[in-house]
Design an enzyme around this catalytic site. Structure first.
Site, short mmCIF file in Angstrom:
data_model
loop_
_atom_site.label_atom_id
_atom_site.label_comp_id
_atom_site.label_asym_id
_atom_site.label_seq_id
_atom_site.Cartn_x
_atom_site.Cartn_y
_atom_site.Cartn_z
N SER A 63 69.88 9.04 98.71
CA SER A 63 69.56 9.78 99.94
C SER A 63 70.68 9.66 100.98
CB SER A 63 68.22 9.33 100.52
OG SER A 63 68.30 8.07 101.12
N ARG B 85 82.67 -9.05 85.32
CA ARG B 85 82.74 -8.28 86.57
C ARG B 85 84.16 -7.74 86.77
NH1 ARG B 85 78.71 -8.31 90.30
NH2 ARG B 85 77.49 -10.04 89.59
N HIS C 294 74.26 -1.15 105.25
CA HIS C 294 73.35 -2.23 104.89
C HIS C 294 72.11 -2.13 105.78
CE1 HIS C 294 72.12 -6.08 103.33
NE2 HIS C 294 71.86 -6.47 104.55
N GLU D 16 83.53 -10.87 101.61
CA GLU D 16 82.27 -11.58 101.91
C GLU D 16 81.11 -10.59 101.84
OE1 GLU D 16 80.31 -13.90 105.72
OE2 GLU D 16 82.40 -13.25 105.81
N LEU D 17 80.07 -10.90 101.07
CA LEU D 17 78.96 -9.96 100.86
C LEU D 17 78.30 -9.57 102.19
CD1 LEU D 17 77.07 -8.50 98.83
CD2 LEU D 17 75.59 -10.51 98.97
C1 GRF Z 1 69.74 2.10 101.57
O1 GRF Z 1 68.67 1.46 102.19
C2 GRF Z 1 71.03 1.42 101.94
O2 GRF Z 1 71.02 0.89 103.22
C3 GRF Z 1 71.14 0.32 100.93
O3 GRF Z 1 70.62 0.86 99.75
C4 GRF Z 1 69.71 1.92 100.06
C5 GRF Z 1 70.19 3.13 99.33
O4 GRF Z 1 69.31 4.21 99.42
N1 GRF Z 1 72.50 -0.15 100.83
P1 GRF Z 1 69.76 5.65 98.93
O5 GRF Z 1 70.09 5.54 97.45
O6 GRF Z 1 70.94 6.06 99.73
O7 GRF Z 1 68.57 6.52 99.16
#
Ligand code: GRF
Length: 217
Positions: free
Chosen positions: A14, A66, A110, A144-145
């Site tokens: 999305s 990885r 995030h 850093e994550l």
């Molecule tokens: C979102 O909540 C984003 O913040 C996180 O993963 C989710 C991805 O959702 N990193 P979409 O696939 O973009 O709908």
């Protein structure tokens, strides 16, 4: 030449859809050159194919390390010379080699008010802590994550009857607004992250990034 972005995703896409819409309406200031998923069933791949965008599947399960996965990912990205690589629900931790190779042109969104709650289950953690606000943060990616410098942050008020799903849904609406905005800033070169310094229009951003009010210029 128009700016080019590459999108990495793992799921429904999305956020990618909101970036695509901004690109199609001309507000992003760039084109989506490539979408890569590490999961075959990612809905974001279908959105990309329907829009005629080049896609690639690089299935992490086919790799024993990885490093090997990231090396192939980096190779696929380099072939498109993107001005920005956008992580849009990309559920893989990237190696330091990868993040330093693309430093300054790698962005993530995030679903928390960073620096609060890096990692998973952000909305439940905000509820468990009794926080009054939750939100989302766009940030540049470092080794850093979820720890790179915040660019743009949007807040929602936590309502008494919220659960993790209702909160996630409200935050997601804002994600769809702030991510295209931050990407547009990068592509227009108003936003820069170089040598550890993050600036918008030449001025250092505050530690939590620009706070989203509604529609900043
Ligand atoms: C979102 O909540 C984003 O913040 C996180 O993963 C989710 C991805 O959702 N990193 P979409 O696939 O973009 O709908």
């Amino acid at each position: 030449m128009s700016k080019r972005i590459a999108v990495l995703l793992s799921g429904r896409g999305s956020n990618f859809q909101s970036i695509l819409s901004a690109s199609q309406s001309g507000t992003l200031g760039g084109d989506i050159a490539l979408v890569i998923s590490n999961r075959p069933g990612a809905g974001g791949l279908d959105i990309a194919r329907d829009a005629g965008i080049e896609t690639a599947l690089i299935d992490h399960q086919a790799y024993s390390t990885r490093e090997a996965f990231d090396a192939d990912l980096a190779g696929a990205l380099e072939s498109q010379s993107p001005d920005l690589i956008v992580l849009a629900g990309f559920m893989r931790i990237l190696t330091p080699e990868f993040t330093s190779r693309f430093a300054g042109r790698l962005m993530n969104i995030h679903p928390s008010l960073l620096p609060l709650y890096p990692g998973l289950h952000t909305h439940q953690r905000a509820l468990d802590a009794g926080d009054l606000h939750a939100g989302a943060t766009v940030h540049y990616v470092t080794g850093e994550l979820d720890g790179g410098p915040p660019v743009l942050q949007a807040k929602v008020t936590v309502e008494p009857d919220d659960d993790a799903d209702s909160l996630a849904a409200r935050v997601l609406q804002l994600e769809h607004q702030i991510y295209p905005q931050a990407i547009a800033w990068h592509l227009s070169e108003r936003l820069q992250f170089a040598a550890g310094r993050l600036t918008l229009d030449g001025i250092a951003l505050p530690p939590r990034g620009r706070q989203w009010e509604s529609e900043p210029e």
